[in-house]
Design a protein around this motif. Structure first.
Motif, PDB file in Angstrom:
ATOM      1  N   THR A  48     -45.656 -53.841 -21.307  1.00 32.37           N
ATOM      2  CA  THR A  48     -45.974 -53.774 -19.875  1.00 32.37           C
ATOM      3  C   THR A  48     -46.399 -55.131 -19.344  1.00 32.37           C
ATOM      4  N   PHE A  49     -47.244 -55.834 -20.108  1.00 34.75           N
ATOM      5  CA  PHE A  49     -47.767 -57.107 -19.614  1.00 34.75           C
ATOM      6  C   PHE A  49     -46.737 -58.231 -19.706  1.00 34.75           C
ATOM      7  N   LYS A  50     -45.784 -58.122 -20.605  1.00 36.00           N
ATOM      8  CA  LYS A  50     -44.668 -59.071 -20.598  1.00 36.00           C
ATOM      9  C   LYS A  50     -43.870 -58.909 -19.308  1.00 36.00           C
ATOM     10  N   ARG A  51     -43.693 -57.653 -18.896  1.00 32.81           N
ATOM     11  CA  ARG A  51     -42.984 -57.383 -17.646  1.00 32.81           C
ATOM     12  C   ARG A  51     -43.778 -57.913 -16.461  1.00 32.81           C
ATOM     13  N   ILE A  52     -45.111 -57.729 -16.481  1.00 38.47           N
ATOM     14  CA  ILE A  52     -45.955 -58.225 -15.393  1.00 38.47           C
ATOM     15  C   ILE A  52     -45.860 -59.739 -15.281  1.00 38.47           C
ATOM     16  N   ILE A  53     -45.913 -60.417 -16.424  1.00 43.23           N
ATOM     17  CA  ILE A  53     -45.840 -61.886 -16.421  1.00 43.23           C
ATOM     18  C   ILE A  53     -44.458 -62.343 -15.962  1.00 43.23           C
ATOM     19  N   ARG A  54     -43.416 -61.669 -16.426  1.00 45.30           N
ATOM     20  CA  ARG A  54     -42.048 -62.045 -16.060  1.00 45.30           C
ATOM     21  C   ARG A  54     -41.807 -61.875 -14.565  1.00 45.30           C
ATOM     22  N   ASN A  55     -42.292 -60.764 -14.016  1.00 41.04           N
ATOM     23  CA  ASN A  55     -42.084 -60.490 -12.591  1.00 41.04           C
ATOM     24  C   ASN A  55     -43.190 -61.056 -11.708  1.00 41.04           C
ATOM     25  N   ARG A  56     -44.243 -61.568 -12.342  1.00 42.74           N
ATOM     26  CA  ARG A  56     -45.390 -62.125 -11.624  1.00 42.74           C
ATOM     27  C   ARG A  56     -45.983 -61.110 -10.641  1.00 42.74           C
ATOM     28  N   SER A  57     -46.012 -59.860 -11.083  1.00 44.92           N
ATOM     29  CA  SER A  57     -46.542 -58.789 -10.257  1.00 44.92           C
ATOM     30  C   SER A  57     -46.945 -57.618 -11.147  1.00 44.92           C
ATOM     31  N   THR A  58     -48.051 -56.974 -10.790  1.00 45.43           N
ATOM     32  CA  THR A  58     -48.487 -55.785 -11.538  1.00 45.43           C
ATOM     33  C   THR A  58     -47.769 -54.530 -11.061  1.00 45.43           C
ATOM     34  N   GLU A  59     -46.955 -54.682 -10.014  1.00 49.16           N
ATOM     35  CA  GLU A  59     -46.181 -53.577  -9.457  1.00 49.16           C
ATOM     36  C   GLU A  59     -47.098 -52.385  -9.165  1.00 49.16           C
ATOM     37  N   GLN A  60     -46.762 -51.199  -9.716  1.00 42.57           N
ATOM     38  CA  GLN A  60     -47.560 -50.006  -9.447  1.00 42.57           C
ATOM     39  C   GLN A  60     -48.509 -49.655 -10.592  1.00 42.57           C
ATOM     40  N   PHE A  61     -48.664 -50.570 -11.544  1.00 47.96           N
ATOM     41  CA  PHE A  61     -49.537 -50.297 -12.682  1.00 47.96           C
ATOM     42  C   PHE A  61     -51.005 -50.342 -12.254  1.00 47.96           C
ATOM     43  N   SER A  62     -51.814 -49.522 -12.900  1.00 53.01           N
ATOM     44  CA  SER A  62     -53.248 -49.491 -12.624  1.00 53.01           C
ATOM     45  C   SER A  62     -53.997 -50.263 -13.710  1.00 53.01           C
ATOM     46  N   GLY A  63     -55.017 -51.010 -13.302  1.00 50.40           N
ATOM     47  CA  GLY A  63     -55.810 -51.772 -14.265  1.00 50.40           C
ATOM     48  C   GLY A  63     -57.001 -51.002 -14.808  1.00 50.40           C
ATOM     49  N   ILE A  64     -57.263 -49.812 -14.252  1.00 48.36           N
ATOM     50  CA  ILE A  64     -58.448 -49.050 -14.646  1.00 48.36           C
ATOM     51  C   ILE A  64     -58.458 -48.692 -16.134  1.00 48.36           C
ATOM     52  N   PRO A  65     -57.346 -48.204 -16.732  1.00 50.84           N
ATOM     53  CA  PRO A  65     -57.388 -47.849 -18.151  1.00 50.84           C
ATOM     54  C   PRO A  65     -57.778 -49.001 -19.064  1.00 50.84           C
ATOM     55  N   PRO A  96     -56.401 -42.807 -17.567  1.00 50.48           N
ATOM     56  CA  PRO A  96     -55.063 -42.814 -16.940  1.00 50.48           C
ATOM     57  C   PRO A  96     -54.885 -41.735 -15.894  1.00 50.48           C
ATOM     58  N   LEU A  97     -55.735 -40.696 -15.905  1.00 53.91           N
ATOM     59  CA  LEU A  97     -55.638 -39.638 -14.896  1.00 53.91           C
ATOM     60  C   LEU A  97     -56.020 -40.137 -13.503  1.00 53.91           C
ATOM     61  N   SER A  98     -56.617 -41.327 -13.437  1.00 55.38           N
ATOM     62  CA  SER A  98     -57.006 -41.865 -12.127  1.00 55.38           C
ATOM     63  C   SER A  98     -55.807 -42.043 -11.215  1.00 55.38           C
ATOM     64  N   VAL A  99     -54.614 -42.181 -11.833  1.00 54.43           N
ATOM     65  CA  VAL A  99     -53.399 -42.345 -11.034  1.00 54.43           C
ATOM     66  C   VAL A  99     -53.022 -41.030 -10.365  1.00 54.43           C
ATOM     67  N   MET A 100     -53.213 -39.873 -11.073  1.00 57.40           N
ATOM     68  CA  MET A 100     -52.763 -38.592 -10.549  1.00 57.40           C
ATOM     69  C   MET A 100     -53.858 -37.836  -9.805  1.00 57.40           C
ATOM     70  N   VAL A 101     -55.136 -38.180  -9.969  1.00 63.35           N
ATOM     71  CA  VAL A 101     -56.209 -37.397  -9.337  1.00 63.35           C
ATOM     72  C   VAL A 101     -56.078 -37.321  -7.828  1.00 63.35           C
ATOM     73  N   PRO A 102     -55.811 -38.454  -7.108  1.00 63.36           N
ATOM     74  CA  PRO A 102     -55.645 -38.345  -5.661  1.00 63.36           C
ATOM     75  C   PRO A 102     -54.499 -37.396  -5.291  1.00 63.36           C
ATOM     76  N   ASN A 103     -53.421 -37.391  -6.085  1.00 61.89           N
ATOM     77  CA  ASN A 103     -52.304 -36.497  -5.799  1.00 61.89           C
ATOM     78  C   ASN A 103     -52.696 -35.035  -5.981  1.00 61.89           C
ATOM     79  N   VAL A 104     -53.569 -34.769  -6.967  1.00 64.95           N
ATOM     80  CA  VAL A 104     -54.043 -33.404  -7.174  1.00 64.95           C
ATOM     81  C   VAL A 104     -54.833 -32.933  -5.958  1.00 64.95           C
ATOM     82  N   PHE A 105     -55.767 -33.799  -5.485  1.00 59.10           N
ATOM     83  CA  PHE A 105     -56.534 -33.449  -4.291  1.00 59.10           C
ATOM     84  C   PHE A 105     -55.614 -33.289  -3.086  1.00 59.10           C
ATOM     85  N   GLY A 106     -54.640 -34.183  -2.967  1.00 60.66           N
ATOM     86  CA  GLY A 106     -53.699 -34.094  -1.855  1.00 60.66           C
ATOM     87  C   GLY A 106     -52.897 -32.810  -1.894  1.00 60.66           C
ATOM     88  N   THR A 107     -52.493 -32.409  -3.104  1.00 59.85           N
ATOM     89  CA  THR A 107     -51.771 -31.144  -3.245  1.00 59.85           C
ATOM     90  C   THR A 107     -52.631 -29.970  -2.808  1.00 59.85           C
TER      91      THR A 107
END
Length: 203
Positions: free
Chosen positions: A26-43, A145-156
């Motif tokens: 994942t971090f090789k991809r981040i460095i290559r693209n110079r962007s964290t894209e949609q990845f979360s840093g919390i985990p 890693p559930l921090s990514v889906m928790v807002p969606n659960v509340f939204g649902t």
């Protein structure tokens, strides 16, 4: 017996090291693209907290004969810290601020655990306190890693609530409109009857 325990520990450490190194793709991809894209840093921040607390727990003045515990977790801590630095460098401003704020929080929590265990606790009580803290933050790490889906659960949940309210409101609205329509029909029928009936005064 001791040799088997040691070999089991070494195998466990090798597995742990593999898990710590797994996000390298994942971090090789981040460095290559110079962007964290949609990845979360919390985990990664929570894994760092888990590593430093377990490292503290494995030190001789907290629990003896746990060299395998503190060595693998110290190594994992260095790896996770590296991930966090990369994330801060290439992440968007909002995500960087969130990660840095969380990093400051976990260091404050660790400082509190270390201070309490050193200054207020001794012997087995210190070991038990640090062990409970390590187990707790290990659970938090695996849940992070559930921090990514928790807002969606509340939204649902909120979306379902809106649909229920809409269905209730729509049903009541139809009932009210039907009742009003019936009232108008009854009024029209009464008017028609009155027109059809002759006025007795003119007879």
């Amino acid at each position: 017996m001791h040799v088997l325990l040691f070999l089991s520990g070494v195998l466990g450490n090798a597995t742990g090291l593999f898990l710590f190194l797994a996000p390298m793709v994942t971090f090789k991809r981040i460095i290559r693209n110079r962007s964290t894209e949609q990845f979360s840093g919390i985990p990664y921040v929570m894994t760092l907290l888990n590593c430093i607390v377990f490292t503290w727990y494995g030190l001789p003045f907290v629990s003896r004969n746990n060299i395998l515990i503190w060595t693998i977790n110290a190594t994992g801590g260095v790896i996770e810290f590296t991930y966090i630095v990369i994330f801060i460098i290439f992440g968007p401003k909002k995500e960087r601020m969130k990660v840095m704020g969380l990093f400051a929080l976990i260091m404050t929590v660790f400082s509190a655990i270390a201070s309490i265990s050193l200054l207020a606790l001794h012997g087995n009580t210190r070991k038990f306190f640090c062990g409970v803290a390590a187990a707790l933050f290990s659970t938090v790490m695996f849940a992070s890693p559930l921090s990514v889906m928790v807002p969606n659960v509340f939204g649902t949940g909120l979306g379902i609530a809106q649909l229920i309210l809409y269905a209730i409101y729509y049903k009541n609205r139809n009932h009210s409109e039907s009742a009003i329509k019936d009232d108008f029909i009854e009024m029209d029928l009464e008017n028609i009857d009155q027109v059809k009936k002759p006025d007795s005064r003119h007879l």
